[in-house]
Motif scaffolding. Structure first.
Motif, PDB file in Angstrom:
ATOM      1  N   ARG A  48       0.879  -1.177   0.000  1.00 13.45           N
ATOM      2  CA  ARG A  48       0.000   0.000   0.000  1.00 13.45           C
ATOM      3  C   ARG A  48       0.917   1.227   0.000  1.00 13.45           C
ATOM      4  N   THR A  49       1.412   1.558  -1.165  1.00  8.16           N
ATOM      5  CA  THR A  49       2.480   2.546  -1.302  1.00  8.16           C
ATOM      6  C   THR A  49       2.039   3.783  -2.071  1.00  8.16           C
ATOM      7  N   LEU A  50       2.895   4.791  -2.044  1.00 15.19           N
ATOM      8  CA  LEU A  50       2.633   6.007  -2.817  1.00 15.19           C
ATOM      9  C   LEU A  50       2.530   5.678  -4.303  1.00 15.19           C
ATOM     10  N   GLN A  51       3.341   4.738  -4.761  1.00 16.19           N
ATOM     11  CA  GLN A  51       3.281   4.354  -6.169  1.00 16.19           C
ATOM     12  C   GLN A  51       1.955   3.690  -6.508  1.00 16.19           C
ATOM     13  N   SER A  52       1.541   2.716  -5.709  1.00 18.60           N
ATOM     14  CA  SER A  52       0.343   1.941  -6.059  1.00 18.60           C
ATOM     15  C   SER A  52      -0.935   2.748  -5.911  1.00 18.60           C
ATOM     16  N   LEU A  53      -0.998   3.638  -4.908  1.00 25.50           N
ATOM     17  CA  LEU A  53      -2.228   4.396  -4.655  1.00 25.50           C
ATOM     18  C   LEU A  53      -2.309   5.704  -5.433  1.00 25.50           C
ATOM     19  N   TYR A  54      -1.158   6.291  -5.770  1.00 29.65           N
ATOM     20  CA  TYR A  54      -1.170   7.628  -6.367  1.00 29.65           C
ATOM     21  C   TYR A  54      -0.387   7.736  -7.672  1.00 29.65           C
ATOM     22  N   LEU A  55       0.876   7.411  -7.657  1.00 26.40           N
ATOM     23  CA  LEU A  55       1.704   7.696  -8.829  1.00 26.40           C
ATOM     24  C   LEU A  55       1.320   6.853 -10.040  1.00 26.40           C
ATOM     25  N   GLU A  56       1.085   5.565  -9.850  1.00 26.16           N
ATOM     26  CA  GLU A  56       0.694   4.730 -10.992  1.00 26.16           C
ATOM     27  C   GLU A  56      -0.681   5.115 -11.545  1.00 26.16           C
ATOM     28  N   PRO A  57      -1.709   5.283 -10.682  1.00 21.44           N
ATOM     29  CA  PRO A  57      -3.002   5.723 -11.236  1.00 21.44           C
ATOM     30  C   PRO A  57      -2.923   7.080 -11.930  1.00 21.44           C
ATOM     31  N   LEU A  58      -2.114   7.981 -11.397  1.00 21.85           N
ATOM     32  CA  LEU A  58      -1.972   9.291 -12.034  1.00 21.85           C
ATOM     33  C   LEU A  58      -1.264   9.181 -13.373  1.00 21.85           C
ATOM     34  N   ALA A  59      -0.229   8.358 -13.433  1.00 19.27           N
ATOM     35  CA  ALA A  59       0.487   8.180 -14.703  1.00 19.27           C
ATOM     36  C   ALA A  59      -0.447   7.616 -15.769  1.00 19.27           C
ATOM     37  N   LEU A  60      -1.280   6.662 -15.387  1.00 20.22           N
ATOM     38  CA  LEU A  60      -2.254   6.109 -16.334  1.00 20.22           C
ATOM     39  C   LEU A  60      -3.241   7.174 -16.773  1.00 20.22           C
ATOM     40  N   ARG A  61      -3.722   7.939 -15.829  1.00 18.65           N
ATOM     41  CA  ARG A  61      -4.708   8.978 -16.136  1.00 18.65           C
ATOM     42  C   ARG A  61      -4.118  10.047 -17.065  1.00 18.65           C
ATOM     43  N   VAL A  62      -2.879  10.421 -16.821  1.00 21.22           N
ATOM     44  CA  VAL A  62      -2.225  11.427 -17.660  1.00 21.22           C
ATOM     45  C   VAL A  62      -2.020  10.895 -19.078  1.00 21.22           C
ATOM     46  N   ARG A  63      -1.654   9.613 -19.190  1.00 20.51           N
ATOM     47  CA  ARG A  63      -1.512   9.025 -20.528  1.00 20.51           C
ATOM     48  C   ARG A  63      -2.850   9.013 -21.257  1.00 20.51           C
ATOM     49  N   GLN A  64      -3.901   8.621 -20.563  1.00 23.11           N
ATOM     50  CA  GLN A  64      -5.218   8.567 -21.193  1.00 23.11           C
ATOM     51  C   GLN A  64      -5.771   9.957 -21.473  1.00 23.11           C
ATOM     52  N   GLY A  65      -5.321  10.944 -20.697  1.00 19.97           N
ATOM     53  CA  GLY A  65      -5.796  12.316 -20.868  1.00 19.97           C
ATOM     54  C   GLY A  65      -4.897  13.158 -21.741  1.00 19.97           C
ATOM     55  N   TYR A  66      -4.029  12.500 -22.513  1.00 16.52           N
ATOM     56  CA  TYR A  66      -3.142  13.198 -23.450  1.00 16.52           C
ATOM     57  C   TYR A  66      -2.322  14.281 -22.736  1.00 16.52           C
ATOM     58  N   GLY A  67      -1.741  13.899 -21.611  1.00 18.77           N
ATOM     59  CA  GLY A  67      -0.855  14.805 -20.900  1.00 18.77           C
ATOM     60  C   GLY A  67      -1.502  15.578 -19.776  1.00 18.77           C
ATOM     61  N   HIS A  68      -2.787  15.301 -19.490  1.00 17.10           N
ATOM     62  CA  HIS A  68      -3.491  16.058 -18.458  1.00 17.10           C
ATOM     63  C   HIS A  68      -4.207  15.117 -17.488  1.00 17.10           C
ATOM     64  N   VAL A  69      -4.280  15.535 -16.230  1.00 18.94           N
ATOM     65  CA  VAL A  69      -5.037  14.773 -15.239  1.00 18.94           C
ATOM     66  C   VAL A  69      -6.525  14.909 -15.513  1.00 18.94           C
ATOM     67  N   PHE A  70      -6.928  16.128 -15.886  1.00 14.58           N
ATOM     68  CA  PHE A  70      -8.335  16.412 -16.163  1.00 14.58           C
ATOM     69  C   PHE A  70      -8.495  16.661 -17.659  1.00 14.58           C
ATOM     70  N   PRO A  71      -8.939  15.677 -18.426  1.00 13.11           N
ATOM     71  CA  PRO A  71      -9.078  15.836 -19.875  1.00 13.11           C
ATOM     72  C   PRO A  71      -9.919  17.058 -20.224  1.00 13.11           C
ATOM     73  N   GLY A  72      -9.423  17.809 -21.183  1.00 11.27           N
ATOM     74  CA  GLY A  72     -10.122  19.022 -21.588  1.00 11.27           C
ATOM     75  C   GLY A  72      -9.784  20.213 -20.729  1.00 11.27           C
ATOM     76  N   SER A  73      -8.915  20.036 -19.728  1.00  8.62           N
ATOM     77  CA  SER A  73      -8.524  21.126 -18.841  1.00  8.62           C
ATOM     78  C   SER A  73      -7.024  21.046 -18.582  1.00  8.62           C
ATOM     79  N   ARG A  74      -6.386  22.192 -18.538  1.00  8.85           N
ATOM     80  CA  ARG A  74      -4.956  22.244 -18.218  1.00  8.85           C
ATOM     81  C   ARG A  74      -4.715  22.377 -16.716  1.00  8.85           C
ATOM     82  N   ARG A  75      -5.757  22.247 -15.936  1.00  5.95           N
ATOM     83  CA  ARG A  75      -5.642  22.345 -14.483  1.00  5.95           C
ATOM     84  C   ARG A  75      -4.698  21.269 -13.943  1.00  5.95           C
ATOM     85  N   GLN A  76      -3.707  21.696 -13.184  1.00  7.54           N
ATOM     86  CA  GLN A  76      -2.771  20.756 -12.571  1.00  7.54           C
ATOM     87  C   GLN A  76      -3.399  20.089 -11.348  1.00  7.54           C
ATOM     88  N   LEU A  77      -2.837  18.957 -10.984  1.00  2.00           N
ATOM     89  CA  LEU A  77      -3.163  18.326  -9.714  1.00  2.00           C
ATOM     90  C   LEU A  77      -1.979  18.529  -8.769  1.00  2.00           C
TER      91      LEU A  77
END
Length: 281
Positions: free
Chosen positions: A81-110
């Motif tokens: 139950r690590t920072l990688q498994s709970l946060y960094l990996e899901p965020l990396a996947l989300r950014v890849r799916q969002g074409y470089g963004h956490v929030f697709p259609g928005s440049r808002r950072q997390l």
């Protein structure tokens, strides 16, 4: 044949919607002020906050057996139950799916606020190595220049200031305190955070004293002048008029992050505030 083809298309659409991040599939729009305090205590760490539109989340970490384990207290920690498994990996996947963004259609950072709970320098050294593997999605610092990314990591808690300040290249930033206010240096300290109860007596009952309102607005004005954001913890967080009164004052003063454990409560409050403001315009 036509019916079968339509069935295939519907199935493909369902798969696509499942794969997309929440906002891309019609989820919540990002809320610039919403900060999920102790985010990891929710049923779905990170994901619940993102589904409610939160743009800042907080995770406590301990260095144990070489892992950056997430939890509030040592007895809460679990292998894997690590920072990688709970946060960094899901965020990396989300950014890849969002074409470089956490929030697709928005440049808002997390903002990912990482609160170091033990062995500050050792934990940060391990964290620095881990973050290097995710550097493509992160806001980074190199030789005096800051390069914005989809995710900005800010280190709170037992943070080794001298170690961080001496780095030529960094993948994270330092969470300042009120003692840092007015001293600038946003490339190291982009955020000023502090305990509300150490600086204000008002807890939301009755009117906010004029002197405290002026003090709050001066704090924010000074931080914003220096390119820094402001957050307070230990603000009232029990649903009711007092909490809403404090939240209204924080918004009126332009405080950047509002702390809460109540994702749905703050989401509703901020949406209603935005609606009222739009209607009044």
């Amino acid at each position: 044949m036509l019916r079968r083809a339509l069935g295939v298309l519907v199935a493909a659409g369902a798969v696509l919607l499942t794969a997309l991040p929440a906002t891309a599939a019609g989820g919540a729009e990002p809320l610039p002020r919403a900060h999920a305090h102790n985010d990891y205590e929710h049923e779905r760490p990170l994901l619940d906050a993102l589904d409610h539109g939160f743009t800042s989340v907080e995770a406590d970490i301990y260095l144990v057996d070489g892992e950056l384990r997430v939890g509030h207290d040592p007895e809460d920690l679990r292998p894997g139950r690590t920072l990688q498994s709970l946060y960094l990996e899901p965020l990396a996947l989300r950014v890849r799916q969002g074409y470089g963004h956490v929030f697709p259609g928005s440049r808002r950072q997390l903002q990912l606020l990482v609160d170091i709970k033990n062995t500050g320098a050792a934990t940060y050294t391990k964290l620095d190595k881990v973050l290097g593997a995710y550097r493509r999605m992160l806001t980074t610092y190199h030789k005096g220049k800051v390069k914005p990314g989809a995710v900005t990591v800010v280190i709170s808690g037992d943070r080794p200031r001298e170690l961080m300040a001496a780095q030529e290249r960094r993948y994270a930033f330092y969470d300042g305190r009120m003692s840092d206010l007015g001293k600038g240096n946003p490339s190291l300290i982009p955020l000023i955070s502090d305990n509300w109860t150490n600086h204000f007596t008002w807890r939301g009952d009755g009117e906010m004293p004029a002197a405290e309102r002026d003090k709050l607005r001066q704090i924010v004005a000074t931080a914003h002048r220096d390119g820094q954001r402001v957050r307070f913890w230990a603000t009232p967080d029990t649903a009711g008029p007092a909490r809403e009164a404090v939240w209204r004052e924080l918004i009126a003063a332009d405080v950047d992050h509002i702390n809460t454990d109540d994702l749905a409560g703050l989401q509703q409050f901020l949406r209603e505030h935005d609606t009222r403001r739009a209607e009044a315009a």
